[in-house]
Design a protein around this motif. Structure first.
Motif, PDB file in Angstrom:
ATOM      1  N   UNK A 110      38.179 -22.434 -28.010  1.00  0.00           N
ATOM      2  CA  UNK A 110      39.065 -21.532 -28.748  1.00  0.00           C
ATOM      3  C   UNK A 110      39.384 -20.290 -27.936  1.00  0.00           C
ATOM      4  N   UNK A 111      38.577 -19.991 -26.917  1.00  0.00           N
ATOM      5  CA  UNK A 111      38.775 -18.775 -26.131  1.00  0.00           C
ATOM      6  C   UNK A 111      38.738 -19.081 -24.632  1.00  0.00           C
ATOM      7  N   UNK A 112      39.795 -18.679 -23.936  1.00  0.00           N
ATOM      8  CA  UNK A 112      39.787 -18.649 -22.474  1.00  0.00           C
ATOM      9  C   UNK A 112      39.815 -17.170 -22.102  1.00  0.00           C
ATOM     10  N   UNK A 113      38.675 -16.675 -21.706  1.00  0.00           N
ATOM     11  CA  UNK A 113      38.458 -15.235 -21.615  1.00  0.00           C
ATOM     12  C   UNK A 113      38.733 -14.707 -20.211  1.00  0.00           C
ATOM     13  N   UNK A 114      39.112 -13.438 -20.140  1.00  0.00           N
ATOM     14  CA  UNK A 114      39.179 -12.790 -18.835  1.00  0.00           C
ATOM     15  C   UNK A 114      37.750 -12.722 -18.281  1.00  0.00           C
ATOM     16  N   UNK A 115      37.603 -12.731 -16.971  1.00  0.00           N
ATOM     17  CA  UNK A 115      36.252 -12.661 -16.402  1.00  0.00           C
ATOM     18  C   UNK A 115      35.449 -11.463 -16.918  1.00  0.00           C
ATOM     19  N   UNK A 116      36.123 -10.327 -17.122  1.00  0.00           N
ATOM     20  CA  UNK A 116      35.409  -9.154 -17.627  1.00  0.00           C
ATOM     21  C   UNK A 116      34.861  -9.415 -19.029  1.00  0.00           C
TER      22      UNK A 116
END
Length: 252
Positions: A110-116
């Protein structure tokens, strides 16, 4: 003792029916998976499908995410979520607070997150490094209010706009857990509100907009239902691409 087929089938169905309950806690967390894009050194994507531009790389200190079914045809842009992973030795109890700035489909994620943002799932630097090695982790998440302090909702004139033939706008700093689901402008000569088109993400546009100052109102959808709020400021007649206008509206 051998179980008969009917009993086995009933047991399987019961487990399947219980799965949503097992994946939703008393705090309304939902089970899912999360991953990250790029390398651990990458920043957020300024070309995200919400249309935020540079705002999408800077908001929430770059802790942002792309989503799939939470996208909701673009009305999910700008929503805020608490996401926490479930590997006890690595994962921070609170997890990460992320803002949706993009659309993205992963491997049942559900989430493809920024590396941060992804790094903030870990309880410390070493734990975060370990989570990057996993690549994809089980998580649970819930929607939480977006908090922007004293910021009102801001309307930005999108870079593709050109006065007087085409106006596109982006809404920024939408607080609380509300969504902007529609935008209308006031057509003075017809004495009526007219709809702007959702071009993509959170970008609304209109060809041949009214001459002169432009008054806007926003359809808001949330726990209080669906209602309209009118901007207390207008887009001035000399508007140009990249200009910002404070609506003097705050959503809680």
């Amino acid at each position: 003792m051998e179980l008969n087929f009917k009993y086995q089938l009933g047991l399987v169905i019961s487990v399947i029916m219980l799965l949503p309950l097992m994946c939703t806690s008393q705090d309304s967390f939902t089970c899912s998976r999360a991953t990250y894009y790029g390398s651990p050194e990458c920043t957020a994507n300024p070309r995200g499908a919400c249309g935020f531009g540079e705002y999408g790389t800077l908001i929430n200190d770059g802790s942002v995410a792309g989503v799939s079914w939470l996208w909701r045809n673009g009305s999910g842009c700008g929503a805020c979520y608490q996401v926490r992973c479930k590997i006890a030795e690595c994962c921070d109890d609170y997890g990460a607070y992320v803002v949706v700035t993009d659309f993205g489909v992963g491997d049942r994620t559900d989430f493809i997150m920024s590396p941060r943002a992804y790094s903030r799932l870990g309880k410390n630097e070493d734990a975060s490094a370990e989570l990057f090695k996993y690549g994809v982790v089980d998580v649970e998440y819930k929607r939480v209010p977006c908090r922007y302090g004293s910021y009102n909702i801001v309307v930005k004139v999108h870079e593709r706009s050109y006065n007087p033939h085409y106006l596109a706008i982006v809404t920024l700093y939408v607080g609380g857990t509300q969504d902007i689901t529609a935008v209308q402008f006031w057509q003075e000569d017809c004495n009526e509100w007219r709809a702007m088109r959702r071009a993509f993400g959170t970008v609304f546009d209109v060809e041949n907009p009214p001459r002169g100052d432009i008054k806007l109102r926003f359809q808001v959808s949330g726990s209080a239902g669906v209602y309209w709020v009118e901007s207390k400021n207008v887009i001035t007649s000399d508007w140009k691409a990249g200009a910002f206008y404070d609506t003097q509206i705050q959503l809680e």
